[in-house]
Design a protein around this motif. Structure first.
Motif, PDB file in Angstrom:
ATOM      1  N   GLY A   1       0.815  -1.214   0.000  1.00 12.96           N
ATOM      2  CA  GLY A   1       0.000   0.000   0.000  1.00 12.96           C
ATOM      3  C   GLY A   1       0.848   1.264   0.000  1.00 12.96           C
ATOM      4  N   LYS A   2       0.240   2.363   0.435  1.00  9.74           N
ATOM      5  CA  LYS A   2       0.881   3.676   0.370  1.00  9.74           C
ATOM      6  C   LYS A   2       2.009   3.838   1.374  1.00  9.74           C
ATOM      7  CE  LYS A   2      -3.406   5.837  -1.248  1.00  9.74           C
ATOM      8  NZ  LYS A   2      -4.476   6.812  -0.960  1.00  9.74           N
ATOM      9  N   LEU A   3       2.055   2.986   2.391  1.00  7.90           N
ATOM     10  CA  LEU A   3       3.095   3.116   3.410  1.00  7.90           C
ATOM     11  C   LEU A   3       4.496   3.034   2.811  1.00  7.90           C
ATOM     12  CD1 LEU A   3       4.065   3.254   6.328  1.00  7.90           C
ATOM     13  CD2 LEU A   3       3.660   0.782   6.518  1.00  7.90           C
ATOM     14  N   ILE A   4       4.662   2.263   1.747  1.00  5.03           N
ATOM     15  CA  ILE A   4       5.990   2.095   1.148  1.00  5.03           C
ATOM     16  C   ILE A   4       6.524   3.416   0.575  1.00  5.03           C
ATOM     17  CG2 ILE A   4       5.228   1.501  -1.190  1.00  5.03           C
ATOM     18  CD1 ILE A   4       7.413  -0.668  -1.187  1.00  5.03           C
TER      19      ILE A   4
ATOM     20  N   SER B   1      12.406  11.595   7.422  1.00  3.38           N
ATOM     21  CA  SER B   1      12.720  12.949   7.861  1.00  3.38           C
ATOM     22  C   SER B   1      13.337  12.856   9.254  1.00  3.38           C
ATOM     23  CB  SER B   1      11.470  13.833   7.901  1.00  3.38           C
ATOM     24  OG  SER B   1      11.787  15.105   8.453  1.00  3.38           O
ATOM     25  N   CYS B   2      14.305  13.738   9.511  1.00  5.88           N
ATOM     26  CA  CYS B   2      14.900  13.782  10.854  1.00  5.88           C
ATOM     27  C   CYS B   2      13.989  14.504  11.841  1.00  5.88           C
ATOM     28  CB  CYS B   2      16.257  14.473  10.798  1.00  5.88           C
ATOM     29  SG  CYS B   2      17.457  13.607   9.765  1.00  5.88           S
ATOM     30  N   SER B   3      12.963  15.193  11.326  1.00  3.45           N
ATOM     31  CA  SER B   3      11.934  15.818  12.156  1.00  3.45           C
ATOM     32  C   SER B   3      10.573  15.402  11.600  1.00  3.45           C
ATOM     33  CB  SER B   3      12.090  17.347  12.150  1.00  3.45           C
ATOM     34  OG  SER B   3      11.090  17.952  12.948  1.00  3.45           O
ATOM     35  N   PRO B   4      10.155  14.167  11.811  1.00  4.85           N
ATOM     36  CA  PRO B   4       8.982  13.605  11.133  1.00  4.85           C
ATOM     37  C   PRO B   4       7.669  14.080  11.753  1.00  4.85           C
ATOM     38  CG  PRO B   4       9.877  11.997  12.634  1.00  4.85           C
ATOM     39  CD  PRO B   4      10.815  13.174  12.679  1.00  4.85           C
ATOM     40  N   ASN B   5       6.601  13.956  10.970  1.00  3.92           N
ATOM     41  CA  ASN B   5       5.263  14.277  11.494  1.00  3.92           C
ATOM     42  C   ASN B   5       4.451  13.014  11.802  1.00  3.92           C
ATOM     43  OD1 ASN B   5       4.674  13.423   8.876  1.00  3.92           O
ATOM     44  ND2 ASN B   5       4.280  15.494   8.121  1.00  3.92           N
ATOM     45  N   THR B   6       5.051  11.837  11.630  1.00  7.43           N
ATOM     46  CA  THR B   6       4.396  10.584  12.014  1.00  7.43           C
ATOM     47  C   THR B   6       5.426   9.688  12.698  1.00  7.43           C
ATOM     48  OG1 THR B   6       4.884   9.236  10.036  1.00  7.43           O
ATOM     49  CG2 THR B   6       2.992  10.735   9.915  1.00  7.43           C
ATOM     50  N   GLN B   7       4.921   8.717  13.438  1.00  4.74           N
ATOM     51  CA  GLN B   7       5.808   7.721  14.032  1.00  4.74           C
ATOM     52  C   GLN B   7       5.023   6.442  14.311  1.00  4.74           C
ATOM     53  OE1 GLN B   7       7.085   9.816  17.621  1.00  4.74           O
ATOM     54  NE2 GLN B   7       5.683   8.611  18.889  1.00  4.74           N
ATOM     55  N   PHE B   8       5.765   5.355  14.473  1.00  3.92           N
ATOM     56  CA  PHE B   8       5.149   4.056  14.697  1.00  3.92           C
ATOM     57  C   PHE B   8       4.821   3.849  16.170  1.00  3.92           C
ATOM     58  CE2 PHE B   8       6.833   2.763  10.530  1.00  3.92           C
ATOM     59  CZ  PHE B   8       5.764   2.007  10.059  1.00  3.92           C
TER      60      PHE B   8
ATOM     61  N   TRP C   1       2.145  -3.019  14.275  1.00  2.00           N
ATOM     62  CA  TRP C   1       2.935  -1.835  13.968  1.00  2.00           C
ATOM     63  C   TRP C   1       2.051  -0.870  13.177  1.00  2.00           C
ATOM     64  CZ3 TRP C   1       8.826  -1.974  13.166  1.00  2.00           C
ATOM     65  CH2 TRP C   1       9.421  -2.815  14.105  1.00  2.00           C
ATOM     66  N   ASP C   2       1.723   0.259  13.805  1.00  4.88           N
ATOM     67  CA  ASP C   2       0.798   1.231  13.226  1.00  4.88           C
ATOM     68  C   ASP C   2       1.443   2.605  13.198  1.00  4.88           C
ATOM     69  OD1 ASP C   2      -1.958  -0.267  12.981  1.00  4.88           O
ATOM     70  OD2 ASP C   2      -1.143  -0.811  14.935  1.00  4.88           O
ATOM     71  N   LEU C   3       1.250   3.303  12.081  1.00  6.94           N
ATOM     72  CA  LEU C   3       1.807   4.638  11.920  1.00  6.94           C
ATOM     73  C   LEU C   3       0.747   5.681  12.256  1.00  6.94           C
ATOM     74  CD1 LEU C   3       4.558   5.832  10.910  1.00  6.94           C
ATOM     75  CD2 LEU C   3       3.394   6.267   8.734  1.00  6.94           C
ATOM     76  N   TYR C   4       1.089   6.609  13.164  1.00  4.56           N
ATOM     77  CA  TYR C   4       0.167   7.654  13.616  1.00  4.56           C
ATOM     78  C   TYR C   4       0.764   9.037  13.354  1.00  4.56           C
ATOM     79  CZ  TYR C   4      -2.605   4.208  16.185  1.00  4.56           C
ATOM     80  OH  TYR C   4      -3.397   3.138  16.525  1.00  4.56           O
ATOM     81  N   ALA C   5      -0.112  10.005  13.197  1.00  3.67           N
ATOM     82  CA  ALA C   5       0.338  11.403  13.108  1.00  3.67           C
ATOM     83  C   ALA C   5       0.722  11.881  14.507  1.00  3.67           C
ATOM     84  CB  ALA C   5      -0.776  12.276  12.541  1.00  3.67           C
ATOM     85  N   VAL C   6       1.898  12.505  14.648  1.00  4.82           N
ATOM     86  CA  VAL C   6       2.350  12.987  15.957  1.00  4.82           C
ATOM     87  C   VAL C   6       2.058  14.473  16.136  1.00  4.82           C
ATOM     88  CG1 VAL C   6       4.091  11.208  16.232  1.00  4.82           C
ATOM     89  CG2 VAL C   6       4.689  13.330  15.060  1.00  4.82           C
TER      90      VAL C   6
ATOM     91  N   PHE D   1       8.445   9.688   8.360  1.00  2.00           N
ATOM     92  CA  PHE D   1       8.836   9.146   9.657  1.00  2.00           C
ATOM     93  C   PHE D   1      10.349   8.946   9.666  1.00  2.00           C
ATOM     94  CE2 PHE D   1       8.427   5.110   7.406  1.00  2.00           C
ATOM     95  CZ  PHE D   1       9.388   4.283   7.990  1.00  2.00           C
ATOM     96  N   ASP D   2      10.921   8.769  10.849  1.00  2.00           N
ATOM     97  CA  ASP D   2      12.367   8.658  11.022  1.00  2.00           C
ATOM     98  C   ASP D   2      12.791   7.210  10.816  1.00  2.00           C
ATOM     99  OD1 ASP D   2      15.010   8.728  11.764  1.00  2.00           O
ATOM    100  OD2 ASP D   2      14.678   9.859  13.618  1.00  2.00           O
ATOM    101  N   TYR D   3      13.513   6.941   9.740  1.00  2.00           N
ATOM    102  CA  TYR D   3      13.922   5.561   9.429  1.00  2.00           C
ATOM    103  C   TYR D   3      14.850   4.986  10.497  1.00  2.00           C
ATOM    104  CZ  TYR D   3      12.119   5.995   4.619  1.00  2.00           C
ATOM    105  OH  TYR D   3      11.321   6.140   3.512  1.00  2.00           O
ATOM    106  N   THR D   4      15.601   5.836  11.175  1.00  2.00           N
ATOM    107  CA  THR D   4      16.552   5.316  12.164  1.00  2.00           C
ATOM    108  C   THR D   4      15.855   4.745  13.399  1.00  2.00           C
ATOM    109  OG1 THR D   4      16.802   7.473  13.273  1.00  2.00           O
ATOM    110  CG2 THR D   4      18.293   6.990  11.427  1.00  2.00           C
ATOM    111  N   THR D   5      14.565   5.005  13.547  1.00  2.00           N
ATOM    112  CA  THR D   5      13.842   4.444  14.696  1.00  2.00           C
ATOM    113  C   THR D   5      13.423   2.998  14.462  1.00  2.00           C
ATOM    114  OG1 THR D   5      11.714   5.267  13.874  1.00  2.00           O
ATOM    115  CG2 THR D   5      12.961   6.712  15.356  1.00  2.00           C
TER     116      THR D   5
END
Length: 264
Positions: free
Chosen positions: A168-171, A176-183, A189-194, A205-209
């Motif tokens: 789906g669209k998640l891919i 971003s180092c200052s993301p507006n969403t996080q898991f 595993w769900d992605l939410y707006a922060v 979202f921050d890939y390093t997390t």
């Protein structure tokens, strides 16, 4: 016939032997016919039995969708390799429905197209943007897809040797180092707006997390004051950058961080 009877001795005709022979032949013929007629219902019942067996098989396939779905069988191996759906896709939908009733967070319904995939203007590739105002706490995506043992530039690490290629669209959600969403990692595993996201704003979202070591490191273009510049994975962050992300890292990254700390 009369000429034939004329040759028969009179004593034989008077004895009734021919009449007896005729009657005996007739009785044998009618008895065989009766026996054949008696066999007919048995044969019919056999054919009916075969037809009913076939019908029962068809009925079973119709009633039990787990036997055949489409043109292929579902086996346990295929289900286990399709990660983060629960036992089945329906089980995941039921779990999401239960979560919606237990929480006050706004949840994205499948029929609400509040995000779109569009080409990125600054670099080659695509991104996900908001079509409308998205409030903080809104559920956006649930991670599911094919499970791989080795990472790719598009996978998300869910275990030490397990990576999910998102569907789906998640891919298309970029880093971003200052993301507006996080898991959030439980139960799925769900992605939410922060924070609140404006129409036309890109979702990140921050890939390093979620990645200990990236399969394909890349240069970050987020232009944030705390940009790490080169995205390689959590392992390559300095102590200050790791501390800033420690509260939102995945259970997999936390486990590997603890192992690293214990060996130092």
């Amino acid at each position: 016939m009369a000429a034939t009877l004329a040759k028969v001795p009179a004593c034989v005709l008077r004895s009734g032997f021919l009449t007896s022979l005729k009657n005996n032949y007739w009785s044998r013929w009618t008895g065989t016919r009766a026996q054949n007629m008696a066999t007919l219902p048995f044969l019919c019942s056999m054919f009916r039995g075969k037809a009913s067996t076939s019908q029962r098989l068809v009925d079973r396939l119709v009633r039990d969708p787990t036997v055949v779905q489409g043109n292929w069988k579902i086996d346990a191996r295929q289900q286990s390799n399709y990660a983060f759906r629960g036992a089945t896709h329906n089980a995941l939908e039921e779990q999401k429905h239960d979560n919606e009733e237990e929480t006050t967070q706004e949840t994205l319904r499948p029929d609400e197209d509040i995000v779109s995939v569009v080409p990125r203007a600054d670099i080659s590739g695509k991104c996900v943007v908001a079509n409308t105002n998205i409030k903080a706490g809104t559920h956006l995506f649930t991670l599911y897809g094919d499970k791989l043992r080795q990472p790719t530039p598009y996978t998300i690490q869910v275990a030490s040797h397990s990576h999910i290629h998102p569907e789906g669209k998640l891919i298309f959600v970029n880093h971003s180092c200052s993301p507006n969403t996080q898991f959030q990692y439980s139960p799925s595993w769900d992605l939410y707006a922060v924070r609140d996201i404006l129409p036309g704003e890109e979702l990140t979202f921050d890939y390093t997390t979620t990645e200990w070591q990236m399969a394909q490191p890349f240069q970050c273009n987020c232009c944030n004051t705390k940009c790490i510049h080169k995205v390689q994975g959590f392992y390559f962050l300095n102590p200050e950058q790791k501390a800033e992300r420690e509260a939102v890292i995945s259970p997999v990254i936390r486990e590997q961080l603890e192992e690293q700390t214990s060996t130092e």
